[in-house]
Design a protein around this motif. Structure first.
Motif, PDB file in Angstrom:
ATOM      1  N   GLU A 162       0.715  -0.992   0.138  1.00  0.00           N
ATOM      2  CA  GLU A 162      -0.101   0.129   0.062  1.00  0.00           C
ATOM      3  C   GLU A 162       0.756   1.172   0.042  1.00  0.00           C
ATOM      4  O   GLU A 162       0.467   2.200  -0.646  1.00  0.00           O
ATOM      5  N   ALA A 163       1.919   1.280   1.109  1.00  0.00           N
ATOM      6  CA  ALA A 163       2.681   2.537   0.925  1.00  0.00           C
ATOM      7  C   ALA A 163       3.921   2.051   1.576  1.00  0.00           C
ATOM      8  O   ALA A 163       4.248   1.117   2.351  1.00  0.00           O
ATOM      9  N   LEU A 164       5.185   2.969   1.575  1.00  0.00           N
ATOM     10  CA  LEU A 164       6.297   2.914   2.221  1.00  0.00           C
ATOM     11  C   LEU A 164       6.352   4.179   3.016  1.00  0.00           C
ATOM     12  O   LEU A 164       6.281   5.361   2.699  1.00  0.00           O
ATOM     13  N   ILE A 201       5.432   2.535  -5.823  1.00  0.00           N
ATOM     14  CA  ILE A 201       4.966   2.660  -4.452  1.00  0.00           C
ATOM     15  C   ILE A 201       5.013   3.991  -3.914  1.00  0.00           C
ATOM     16  O   ILE A 201       6.036   4.664  -3.953  1.00  0.00           O
ATOM     17  N   PRO A 202       3.898   4.222  -3.297  1.00  0.00           N
ATOM     18  CA  PRO A 202       3.834   5.916  -2.881  1.00  0.00           C
ATOM     19  C   PRO A 202       4.851   5.688  -1.476  1.00  0.00           C
ATOM     20  O   PRO A 202       4.732   5.024  -0.543  1.00  0.00           O
ATOM     21  N   LEU A 203       5.557   6.835  -1.288  1.00  0.00           N
ATOM     22  CA  LEU A 203       6.165   7.173  -0.222  1.00  0.00           C
ATOM     23  C   LEU A 203       5.604   8.145   0.739  1.00  0.00           C
ATOM     24  O   LEU A 203       4.959   9.069   0.319  1.00  0.00           O
ATOM     25  N   VAL A 204       5.329   7.832   2.000  1.00  0.00           N
ATOM     26  CA  VAL A 204       4.815   8.622   2.890  1.00  0.00           C
ATOM     27  C   VAL A 204       5.761   9.196   3.967  1.00  0.00           C
ATOM     28  O   VAL A 204       6.457   8.453   4.565  1.00  0.00           O
ATOM     29  N   GLY A 205       5.518  10.436   4.320  1.00  0.00           N
ATOM     30  CA  GLY A 205       6.546  10.842   5.213  1.00  0.00           C
ATOM     31  C   GLY A 205       6.280  12.564   5.579  1.00  0.00           C
ATOM     32  O   GLY A 205       5.750  13.157   4.930  1.00  0.00           O
ATOM     33  N   THR A 241      11.548   9.746 -10.081  1.00  0.00           N
ATOM     34  CA  THR A 241      10.533  10.496  -9.400  1.00  0.00           C
ATOM     35  C   THR A 241       9.583   9.888  -8.740  1.00  0.00           C
ATOM     36  O   THR A 241       8.544   9.306  -9.379  1.00  0.00           O
ATOM     37  N   PRO A 242       9.268   9.968  -7.297  1.00  0.00           N
ATOM     38  CA  PRO A 242       8.740   8.983  -6.474  1.00  0.00           C
ATOM     39  C   PRO A 242       7.000   9.709  -6.641  1.00  0.00           C
ATOM     40  O   PRO A 242       6.813  10.827  -6.570  1.00  0.00           O
ATOM     41  N   TYR A 243       5.886   8.705  -6.194  1.00  0.00           N
ATOM     42  CA  TYR A 243       4.986   9.165  -5.810  1.00  0.00           C
ATOM     43  C   TYR A 243       4.991   9.523  -4.278  1.00  0.00           C
ATOM     44  O   TYR A 243       5.640   8.823  -3.576  1.00  0.00           O
TER      45      TYR A 243
END
Lengths: 561, 561
Positions: free
Chosen positions: B78-80, B103-107, B125-127
């Motif tokens: 789902e996410a990192l 993979i979405p990066l969450v931070g 270029t990440p999501y």
């Protein structure tokens, strides 16, 4: 403070009334301490130790002082004074005595006994002269007086060397524990007497010069050990240096108090503690000791093992216990005490051992989590006492890395030694004490002498550079068999890599290029094998670098048939 | 406490209402932190960092978590979530995104900005999904709430992960500086609220669990810096981690107060401080900064350099200055400050740099002689607060070597977590949280993935073993050209050694033996090249060992013509 990097040439002749001093080790490093004093054509050596290699010196067992400077003049050596029995002060003695077996060794009873038991393993029986604090001996032109110093091994001595050039005090290694287990204090009264007489040059231990303050007494470890013993439900294993008689004494005392038997583990521990006991430096209650082979017959809560391996040495008993590769099996509930320093460079190895022991369920106690070690070297606060009591005209900090020597030099200046009389020297620098003034007058060659297996001095800096490249990048070897007359490749090329992280199967892609480049070079008239090997090296090296961004060592071998 | 070495098989299927947790790095080591959470067939990853190699892993650039466990299920991710911007939590992101770029990066803002600037170097270029303390986001079945934590980089977050299986609090890295420079405290109130709600599992940073007490506030470094600046007569060079925005801020403040200009040195320092300034995390007075190329035009007493290289990395600016191999030339009177920790394993390299700088006349200030560093990780005293506030039903210490995890586990037990609910896990162990109870139910394969140059995973344990042997002992290669049909050696044998400390000239003594043994083997009917190579290997290996007591790698190459 003298500049550390003068452009030093060969030293001038030594004036007849001058004293010359050259350290062949111990300046700029912690280890292989060795200092040569020269007066009137005669030599006196103080200490002759080994240095343990660092990761930049892979595969080396030991590093010796470079004897080159004295090799042609060994007959002029009056004696070798050993200040105490640690390996970094005595470990190179067997190698020096190989070159001249009858150099007399001068030292205290325990120092000589440790040295002799080590020399016996090398089948050498030395000439010895036993001295004690208060002894005064003429060794050729060198009038030597000995003073008690307290250190992490009993029976250490400082030596005052009087010649017509002046009085030099060499402290050896020391600290100033004011409540030592054996009651034998560093002789500050003696140092004060020398100060009153006039110390022309002080050479003093710098190992802890960066550390402020004072040492904790060795005996403060006792209550910590008792606390550990009172909580331990199963076996206790204490690792410490094999020469630390007082540390071992404290473990023996704790074991006796808690009704446990003690076994020594590790060859040097067994050997040294036998010597120390025979000479009365270690007090062992009647039936306290058992043989290590007998411990399995005893209940685990009745056993203490005292072992080597406190520095994480891979082949030591303790490392093997951590890997379950030793007859002593660590079980949950065992207690392991690392009652030792952590020598810089050994951290990864020691933490690997701690983690390994912990995985098997042992509780591991070390200087990071309990007061189970105190240093053997005087920190800054104590060094100031020695400087103030001896009031030297000249000062040379010894025994330490550059940062330690520098810090000690700063302390000397604070106590009033003039900046130009504080000499920061490196190994091989020649210091002359003439008319009361010490100065650096030149330098002699002084390299590293590596012991690897049975060879001494055969491993060179070039070998070590090769090892570093091989250890980081591995190698690729390529064989080409050529018929030079026909200008043809008649066998191979074959290629093989190890440690490079590149598959042999992938490497075959370069072989047509090798074949082609060699035949082209021969067609262009190249016949010299070394030149053809260069062609192979370039071809393969460039391809590996372009394809893999790696730089393994390339070993071309062109064989003629 | 669960036994660390159960005989673990493959894990059973995860019950539908259970949460599965597998760390692919960070348990039993300081680095490559990565934890995978699974619920209802969906995955959430927290952190994806790198580990730096130790001396047992020569030539390796980086070590990655082993993605094998999730490789077939990347679509279920789902996410990192990235807890903060340190390399040991984010450095492996480019390698994971190579396998699934979306993979979405969450931070937090700074964490994502650091990650994005690093990813840009990899042309990725990440999501991203930006969150802050107080944010609550549903990521598939994972309901994630974020909490401020204080650490040695700004903008760190802890994450509470709620699923029907229960509430897990993952602290990330944190400490509890009560006077942080940015006023952003670790959210103990939030942790208390979670504790009241019921924390089913706490996963908490163990790095400093062996250290008693509490951290010193970062701001206590300021007066020490001011003291250093007030004494410095020439250039000041401060080395610290390239992500330590608050440390750099303090150096900037001191520079501004003393009228000095500042230049950043080192690619990652320049990059990160640019990002931090753009986002407002670093406050830079108008004309304080200059380009490093401009400093030679300024008087030395008007300059501060802020540099990378605090760990003695051989290619860093600071190491090169210590070797006089850098445009910035160290001169007597310069001041160098190592405002950083000393990571175990780097001691020799760092002391080499300190000694080198000192030899050129610099005064070197480091954590050993002044308060120029405070740790970023909560020691035992602070860890107890978190345990007491969250009152977890189950506890898994994370981020640390075994000794750290074990010490943290002991703390948990002292606060009342039942011993069987304290799980000491290693990488790859499968922990299921089912019906409020966490337990280790199995293990999956989880190895080291080595990055060397441009290759990932090609350097194997076997390559490293080869490198260790080559690095310690060197090698001896022997080429023999044979005419198999005639049963004759027609070229060579030739022999060549590198790193062995044995001269090629001495090695030729073995060549007649090689010649004879190969021809004898062929006469006995041996035709297989690999078997003939074994004959050569044995002949040479035995001779080298008997003659020199060495065990270099022996590389036989038999070539047919």
């Amino acid at each position: 403070m003298s500049h550390p990097h003068p452009e030093l040439g060969a030293p001038p002749p030594l004036p007849p009334h001058g004293l010359r001093i050259v350290a062949l080790g111990g300046l700029g490093e912690v280890g292989r301490n060795m200092t040569v004093f020269e007066f009137g054509g005669r030599l006196l050596i103080v200490d002759c130790g080994v240095l343990f290699p660092d990761p930049e010196q892979p595969g080396v067992d030991l590093i010796l002082p470079d004897f080159d400077y004295i090799r042609g003049r060994l007959d002029a050596v009056e004696a070798l004074v050993l200040t105490h029995g640690h390996e970094d002060h005595t470990g190179a003695v067997p190698f020096l005595l190989r070159e001249r077996p009858d150099i007399p060794l001068v030292g205290s009873p325990l120092t000589l006994a440790f040295a002799e038991s080590k020399l016996a393993e090398h089948r050498i029986t030395p000439y010895t002269l036993t001295v004690r604090e208060g002894s005064r001996e003429r060794l050729g032109p060198f009038d030597c007086e000995f003073f008690a110093v307290n250190h992490s091994i009993p029976d250490g001595l400082a030596v005052a060397i009087r010649t017509p050039a002046g009085l030099v005090l060499h402290t050896g290694d020391f600290k100033m524990d004011q409540l030592p287990l054996d009651g034998r204090l560093t002789d500050l009264g003696g140092f004060a007497r020398l100060g009153a007489e006039g110390v022309d040059l002080l050479m003093s231990d710098s190992t802890n010069a960066e550390i402020p303050g004072f040492v904790t007494p060795e005996r403060d470890i006792a209550p910590v050990l008792r606390d550990i013993f009172s909580r331990a439900g199963r076996r206790i294993i204490v690792a410490c240096f094999a020469s630390h008689v007082h540390r071992v004494q404290q473990v023996l005392d704790a074991a006796a108090a808690f009704g446990r038997k003690v076994a020594f583990v590790g060859r040097s521990m067994v050997r040294n503690m036998g010597v120390a006991r025979d000479l009365g430096y270690l007090q062992v209650p009647g039936d306290l000791l058992v043989d290590a082979r007998e411990i399995d017959a005893l209940p685990p809560e009745k056993v203490v093992l005292i072992s080597t391996g406190s520095q994480g040495e891979p082949l030591s008993a303790l490392s093997r216990m951590a890997n379950r590769d030793h007859p002593v099996r660590i079980e949950p509930g065992d207690t392991v005490v690392l009652a030792s320093s952590l020598i810089p460079g050994n951290e990864s190895a020691v933490y690997r051992v701690i983690n390994g022991l912990g995985r098997w369920g042992a509780t591991v106690i070390h200087k990071g989590n309990a007061l189970v070690h105190v240093s053997g070297h005087a920190p800054a606060g104590e060094l100031l006492y020695v400087l103030n009591l001896t009031r030297p005209s000249n000062f040379v900090p010894i025994h330490g890395e550059w940062r330690h020597l520098r810090a000690h030099g700063e302390l000397a200046k604070l106590t009033g030694v003039p900046a130009d009389r504080v000499l920061l020297a490196e190994n091989g620098m020649v210091m002359d004490l003439v008319d009361g003034k010490a100065s650096i007058v030149g330098a002699v060659h002084c390299g590293y002498v590596y012991v690897d297996g049975i060879s001494v001095g055969e491993v060179t800096e070039a070998s070590l550079k090769d090892r570093r490249i091989l250890g980081e990048e591995g190698f690729v070897s390529v064989v080409v068999v050529v018929d030079a007359a026909a200008g043809k490749v008649v066998g191979g090329p074959e290629i093989h890599a190890r440690g490079s992280g590149i598959d042999d199967a992938a490497l075959v892609d370069v072989l047509p290029k090798v074949h082609e480049s060699v035949e082209r070079a021969m067609a262009d008239g190249m016949a010299d094998i070394a030149e053809l090997e260069q062609v192979v090296r370039r071809t393969v090296g460039r391809w590996v670098n372009e394809t893999y961004r790696r730089r393994p060592m390339i070993i071309p071998m062109v064989v003629e048939v």
